[in-house]
Design an enzyme around this catalytic site. Structure first.
Site, mmCIF file in Angstrom:
data_model
loop_
_atom_site.group_PDB
_atom_site.id
_atom_site.type_symbol
_atom_site.label_atom_id
_atom_site.label_comp_id
_atom_site.label_asym_id
_atom_site.label_seq_id
_atom_site.Cartn_x
_atom_site.Cartn_y
_atom_site.Cartn_z
ATOM 1 C CG ASP A 1 -0.349 -0.539 2.480
ATOM 2 O OD1 ASP A 1 0.893 -0.564 2.578
ATOM 3 O OD2 ASP A 1 -1.106 -0.931 3.375
ATOM 4 C CG ASN B 1 -9.545 -3.131 12.256
ATOM 5 O OD1 ASN B 1 -8.487 -3.568 11.778
ATOM 6 N ND2 ASN B 1 -10.180 -2.100 11.725
ATOM 7 C CG HIS C 1 -6.350 -2.934 9.138
ATOM 8 N ND1 HIS C 1 -6.523 -1.894 10.015
ATOM 9 C CD2 HIS C 1 -5.000 -3.042 8.977
ATOM 10 C CE1 HIS C 1 -5.342 -1.403 10.353
ATOM 11 N NE2 HIS C 1 -4.399 -2.083 9.740
ATOM 12 C CD GLU D 1 -9.084 -0.219 8.081
ATOM 13 O OE1 GLU D 1 -9.501 -1.036 8.939
ATOM 14 O OE2 GLU D 1 -8.079 0.489 8.251
HETATM 15 C C1 F6R Z 1 0.844 -1.688 6.128
HETATM 16 C C2 F6R Z 1 -0.125 -2.732 6.394
HETATM 17 C C3 F6R Z 1 -1.010 -2.637 7.609
HETATM 18 C C4 F6R Z 1 -0.266 -3.082 8.871
HETATM 19 C C5 F6R Z 1 -1.198 -3.069 10.078
HETATM 20 C C6 F6R Z 1 -0.459 -3.394 11.357
HETATM 21 O O1 F6R Z 1 1.527 -1.962 4.927
HETATM 22 O O2 F6R Z 1 -0.231 -3.640 5.660
HETATM 23 O O3 F6R Z 1 -2.142 -3.440 7.416
HETATM 24 O O4 F6R Z 1 0.241 -4.378 8.690
HETATM 25 O O5 F6R Z 1 -1.798 -1.819 10.202
HETATM 26 O O6 F6R Z 1 0.374 -2.325 11.671
HETATM 27 P P1 F6R Z 1 1.552 -2.475 12.732
HETATM 28 O O7 F6R Z 1 2.520 -3.424 12.143
HETATM 29 O O8 F6R Z 1 2.120 -1.103 12.844
HETATM 30 O O9 F6R Z 1 0.921 -2.990 13.979
#
Ligand code: F6R
Length: 239
Positions: free
Chosen positions: A70, A131, A133, A138
């Protein structure tokens, strides 16, 4: 889905770093799918350490291609908060990857077509939101969506504000381009990492998932044949 628990983030990340190095040595044209966020930071630092210290064989990233999950919309790629900058800082600037071989979703390109033209992702690394995602997919994301423009939900905006913008929600980008669940599922192999107590509920749900649930995006993984979930002891789930 295979679940593995290691003592801590270091040991979990080491396991994955060793696996990636082995795969690169075996196939120098490896296609990696990469994530940002705090979860893979240790993994990337271990890959950098391996690059700097490995000798026979010296890990060679020059033919490896990477596709990130992303990128924000409305943020300059050179801006410190962009995912381009995150990857440069944590990995790309420290290994001999060819910068023309590192890709991010971009409104000007058909990202899924580009991945397909390159032979598909061999190994996709994922983190998971509390959550459930995945990428910026989401709650409510369709199972078959390809790379798409998404509106960040308030919880993710808040989490990002805390992590990267000194808590200032106004500074956080509100839109992003993300590989869809339907893009990610095409990877040949998937490794999802989850560390710390804040991921306990998400991993519990994933452990018991049997089919795709639109209210829990990570459940799309039940439809993939080669998924490993790696957690540390902070994740309070019996595996
Ligand atoms: C970012 C991504 C997000 C993160 C998720 C967890 O490229 O894919 O889905 O993996 O938000 O974030 P952290 O690792 O900061 O807990």
């Amino acid at each position: 889905m295979k679940f593995i628990k290691f003592k801590n983030e270091q040991e979990s990340s080491k396991y994955v770093a060793d696996l990636i190095v082995k795969k690169i040595n075996h196939n120098p044209k490896l296609i990696l799918g990469l994530a940002t966020g705090s979860t893979p930071v240790k993994l990337y630092s271990l890959l950098v350490e391996n690059y700097k210290t490995s000798t026979h064989p010296k890990t060679d990233w020059s033919h490896v291609k990477t596709f990130n999950l992303d990128e924000y919309i409305g943020v300059n790629y050179h801006d410190a908060v962009s995912y381009h900058s995150f990857m440069a800082k944590n990995l790309f600037n420290h290994v001999n990857v060819n910068h023309h071989n590192t890709f991010f979703p971009d409104p000007k390109i058909d990202y899924d077509e580009l991945i397909k033209e390159n032979g598909g992702i061999d190994l996709q690394i994922l983190g998971i939101g509390a959550n459930g995602h995945i990428g910026f997919n989401e709650v409510g994301s369709p199972q078959h969506s390809l790379t798409w423009l998404v509106d960040l939900v308030p919880a993710t905006i808040e989490a990002n504000a805390k992590k990267y913008f000194d808590g200032n929600i106004d500074l956080v980008p509100k839109k992003a381009l993300s590989m869809g669940l339907g893009s990610i599922i095409n990877a040949k192999e998937i490794i999802l990492l989850a560390f710390g107590a804040s991921k306990t509920e998400a991993i519990k749900k994933l452990k018991t998932a049997t089919k795709f649930d639109i209210n829990f995006p990570a459940s799309f993984l039940v439809n993939h044949k080669n998924v490993t979930i790696i957690v540390d002891e902070g994740v309070d789930v019996d595996l």
